[in-house]
Write a protein that holds these residues in place. Sequence first.
Motif, PDB file in Angstrom:
ATOM      1  N   LEU A   7       0.797  -1.235   0.000  1.00  0.00           N
ATOM      2  CA  LEU A   7       0.000   0.000   0.000  1.00  0.00           C
ATOM      3  C   LEU A   7       0.829   1.286   0.000  1.00  0.00           C
ATOM      4  O   LEU A   7       0.531   2.191  -0.782  1.00  0.00           O
ATOM      5  N   TRP A  11       0.045   4.114  -3.411  1.00  0.00           N
ATOM      6  CA  TRP A  11      -0.679   5.384  -3.538  1.00  0.00           C
ATOM      7  C   TRP A  11       0.073   6.467  -4.323  1.00  0.00           C
ATOM      8  O   TRP A  11      -0.554   7.171  -5.124  1.00  0.00           O
ATOM      9  N   LEU A  14      -0.414   5.596  -8.039  1.00  0.00           N
ATOM     10  CA  LEU A  14      -1.759   5.917  -8.526  1.00  0.00           C
ATOM     11  C   LEU A  14      -1.945   7.426  -8.679  1.00  0.00           C
ATOM     12  O   LEU A  14      -2.578   7.896  -9.620  1.00  0.00           O
ATOM     13  N   ARG A  62       0.827  12.456   1.997  1.00  0.00           N
ATOM     14  CA  ARG A  62      -0.162  11.486   2.484  1.00  0.00           C
ATOM     15  C   ARG A  62      -1.173  12.182   3.395  1.00  0.00           C
ATOM     16  O   ARG A  62      -2.372  11.960   3.310  1.00  0.00           O
ATOM     17  N   TRP A  63      -0.681  13.076   4.249  1.00  0.00           N
ATOM     18  CA  TRP A  63      -1.586  13.825   5.132  1.00  0.00           C
ATOM     19  C   TRP A  63      -2.512  14.729   4.320  1.00  0.00           C
ATOM     20  O   TRP A  63      -3.691  14.869   4.635  1.00  0.00           O
ATOM     21  N   LEU A  65      -3.597  14.192   1.308  1.00  0.00           N
ATOM     22  CA  LEU A  65      -4.633  13.354   0.700  1.00  0.00           C
ATOM     23  C   LEU A  65      -5.651  12.910   1.744  1.00  0.00           C
ATOM     24  O   LEU A  65      -6.852  12.825   1.469  1.00  0.00           O
ATOM     25  N   THR A  66      -5.171  12.650   2.978  1.00  0.00           N
ATOM     26  CA  THR A  66      -6.091  12.257   4.041  1.00  0.00           C
ATOM     27  C   THR A  66      -7.073  13.382   4.339  1.00  0.00           C
ATOM     28  O   THR A  66      -8.264  13.141   4.557  1.00  0.00           O
ATOM     29  N   ILE A  67      -6.548  14.612   4.335  1.00  0.00           N
ATOM     30  CA  ILE A  67      -7.428  15.757   4.599  1.00  0.00           C
ATOM     31  C   ILE A  67      -8.497  15.860   3.506  1.00  0.00           C
ATOM     32  O   ILE A  67      -9.661  16.158   3.786  1.00  0.00           O
ATOM     33  N   ALA A  69      -9.822  13.363   1.964  1.00  0.00           N
ATOM     34  CA  ALA A  69     -10.828  12.349   2.284  1.00  0.00           C
ATOM     35  C   ALA A  69     -11.717  12.803   3.437  1.00  0.00           C
ATOM     36  O   ALA A  69     -12.927  12.579   3.431  1.00  0.00           O
ATOM     37  N   PHE A  70     -11.136  13.461   4.440  1.00  0.00           N
ATOM     38  CA  PHE A  70     -11.921  13.944   5.577  1.00  0.00           C
ATOM     39  C   PHE A  70     -12.881  15.052   5.150  1.00  0.00           C
ATOM     40  O   PHE A  70     -14.009  15.132   5.619  1.00  0.00           O
TER      41      PHE A  70
ATOM     42  N   ILE B  69      -6.145   4.979  -0.505  1.00  0.00           N
ATOM     43  CA  ILE B  69      -5.062   4.205   0.111  1.00  0.00           C
ATOM     44  C   ILE B  69      -4.291   5.076   1.099  1.00  0.00           C
ATOM     45  O   ILE B  69      -3.995   4.647   2.216  1.00  0.00           O
ATOM     46  N   ALA B  70      -3.995   6.325   0.691  1.00  0.00           N
ATOM     47  CA  ALA B  70      -3.232   7.211   1.577  1.00  0.00           C
ATOM     48  C   ALA B  70      -3.995   7.440   2.871  1.00  0.00           C
ATOM     49  O   ALA B  70      -3.418   7.381   3.965  1.00  0.00           O
ATOM     50  N   SER B  71      -5.331   7.679   2.775  1.00  0.00           N
ATOM     51  CA  SER B  71      -6.051   7.949   4.021  1.00  0.00           C
ATOM     52  C   SER B  71      -6.244   6.673   4.827  1.00  0.00           C
ATOM     53  O   SER B  71      -6.288   6.733   6.051  1.00  0.00           O
ATOM     54  N   ILE B  73      -3.984   4.375   5.145  1.00  0.00           N
ATOM     55  CA  ILE B  73      -2.742   4.237   5.917  1.00  0.00           C
ATOM     56  C   ILE B  73      -2.725   5.227   7.086  1.00  0.00           C
ATOM     57  O   ILE B  73      -2.442   4.861   8.226  1.00  0.00           O
ATOM     58  N   THR B  74      -3.061   6.498   6.803  1.00  0.00           N
ATOM     59  CA  THR B  74      -3.003   7.515   7.854  1.00  0.00           C
ATOM     60  C   THR B  74      -4.023   7.215   8.953  1.00  0.00           C
ATOM     61  O   THR B  74      -3.695   7.256  10.144  1.00  0.00           O
ATOM     62  N   VAL B  75      -5.254   6.922   8.539  1.00  0.00           N
ATOM     63  CA  VAL B  75      -6.330   6.755   9.521  1.00  0.00           C
ATOM     64  C   VAL B  75      -6.048   5.575  10.439  1.00  0.00           C
ATOM     65  O   VAL B  75      -6.220   5.665  11.661  1.00  0.00           O
ATOM     66  N   GLU B  78      -2.710   6.432  12.597  1.00  0.00           N
ATOM     67  CA  GLU B  78      -2.822   7.485  13.614  1.00  0.00           C
ATOM     68  C   GLU B  78      -4.040   7.284  14.508  1.00  0.00           C
ATOM     69  O   GLU B  78      -4.406   8.190  15.252  1.00  0.00           O
ATOM     70  N   LEU B  80      -7.289   7.188  13.833  1.00  0.00           N
ATOM     71  CA  LEU B  80      -8.310   8.208  13.577  1.00  0.00           C
ATOM     72  C   LEU B  80      -9.621   7.598  13.083  1.00  0.00           C
ATOM     73  O   LEU B  80     -10.490   8.316  12.604  1.00  0.00           O
ATOM     74  N   SER B  83     -12.752   9.165  14.693  1.00  0.00           N
ATOM     75  CA  SER B  83     -13.026  10.534  14.233  1.00  0.00           C
ATOM     76  C   SER B  83     -13.560  10.521  12.811  1.00  0.00           C
ATOM     77  O   SER B  83     -14.468  11.273  12.472  1.00  0.00           O
ATOM     78  N   PHE B  84     -12.973   9.644  12.003  1.00  0.00           N
ATOM     79  CA  PHE B  84     -13.387   9.567  10.601  1.00  0.00           C
ATOM     80  C   PHE B  84     -14.856   9.165  10.506  1.00  0.00           C
ATOM     81  O   PHE B  84     -15.652   9.807   9.808  1.00  0.00           O
TER      82      PHE B  84
END
Lengths: 88, 276
Positions: A7, A11, A14, A62-63, A65-67, A69-70, B69-71, B73-75, B78, B80, B83-84
Motif C-alpha cells: 500500500l 498510492w 496511482l 499522504r496527510w 490526501l487524508t485531509i 478524504a476527511f 489508500i493514503a487515508s 494508511i493515515t487513519v 494514527e 483516527l 473521528s473519521f
Amino acid sequence: MTFASVLPLLWPLLLMLGAIPLIFLILNCVGYGKRARGIGVLCSLGVLALIYTEPALADSLRWGLTIVAFAAPLALSVIAIEYLVEET
Amino acid sequence: MTALIPLQVTSFLEVVPPWLPPVAIATGHILLLVGMGSQFFDGKLGHWSAYSSAIGRLCAILLTASVAIASYITVLGEDLVLSFAFLTFMSGRFIQGAITLRFVQKILDFVNEQFTEDAAFRKRTQTDIVAKSRNLVGSGVEFVGSKIRDYIVILAATGLITTHTSLSIVSVYVFGDGSTLEAVERFWTGFFILTTVGLAFDFRHFAHRLSWVAAFGMVIATAGAFLYSPVGFSTLTAGLAPYLDNPVPDWMRWPLGAAGFLFGALFWMIFYSRKG
C-alpha cells in the motif's frame, strides 16, 4: 510481501497515474507537442522517485490526501445545502 | 424450538455484522470522491477540445484510489478511525438539519402568503370572507396532501424493507439452521438498508444537481457511520470498552447528531440570508 506492505508504494504511483492524463490535457490545451509530453512524463517520474526516497515529502503528501478524504463529505454537504437554498 | 426463541434484545445490539459499517463507510467515500471528482473535472475542463468525460472519470478514479489508500494508511496508523466515522456521520446530519429548516420555512411562506393576500382584501363583504376562508382551508389541505404524497414513497419503501427483513429473519428459523447470529446479522443488514433509504429520501432534493454517484456515496457512508461501533476497531476506545457495550453508542451519537443537525441549520441560514 504482504498486502499492507504494498500500500505505501501504491498510492504515490496511482497519484502520478491520475496526474499524467491531466498534465497531457493541460499541455495539449496550451499548445505544446509530443516533446513536452515526454518531459511531463519524466517530471512525474521524477516526483514519484522523490516521494519514494523522501519520507518527509511522502508523509506530508499522504496527510494532504487524508485531509481531502476527511473534507469530502463536509464539502458535499455544504454544497448540497447551498443548492437546497437556491431551489427553495 | 423453545430454546431458540428467546432472542433477547441485548443480543440484537451486540452483533452488527462487523464488516458492514467499515465497508459501507469506505465504499461511500470512494463513490463520493469519484462522483465529485468527475463532476469537478467536467465542470473545469469540459470546454477543452481534448477533454472527454471518460478521461475525467479515469483521472477521478485513479486519484480517488490514491486518496483512499493514503487515508487508509493515515487513519489506521494514527488511530483516527473513530473521528473519521463520526465526522462522516455529522456531515450526513448537516443535510437533515438544513432540510428541516427548509420545511419550516415552506410552511411559514405558505402562512405568510395567505395573510398578505388577506391584508389586500381589507374591504370585503361577508361572501368574500366565506370564499376566502374556504380558499384558505382548500389550499391548506392541498399543501398537507402534497407533503403526505411525498412521504408515501418513503413509507412504502420502509414498509417493503421491514417486511423483507422480517421474513428473511423468520426464514432463518423455519428453513435454515435457526442460528441466532445469522438472524441478528440479517436484522442489522435490514436496519442498514432502512437507514440508507431514509437518508436517500432526504437527498432527493438535490441529487440531480450534485452527481448521483457522489450523493449515493454520501448516503452509504453516512448510513455506515450511523451503525459504526467503536468497540474493537480502535485502541483509543479500548479503555472505554465497558461503557460501549451498545454498538450504536447513543452517548456519542446523540450529541454528534444534534451538533451536525445544528451546523446544517446554521449553514442553511447563512446561505439563505446571503441569497436575500
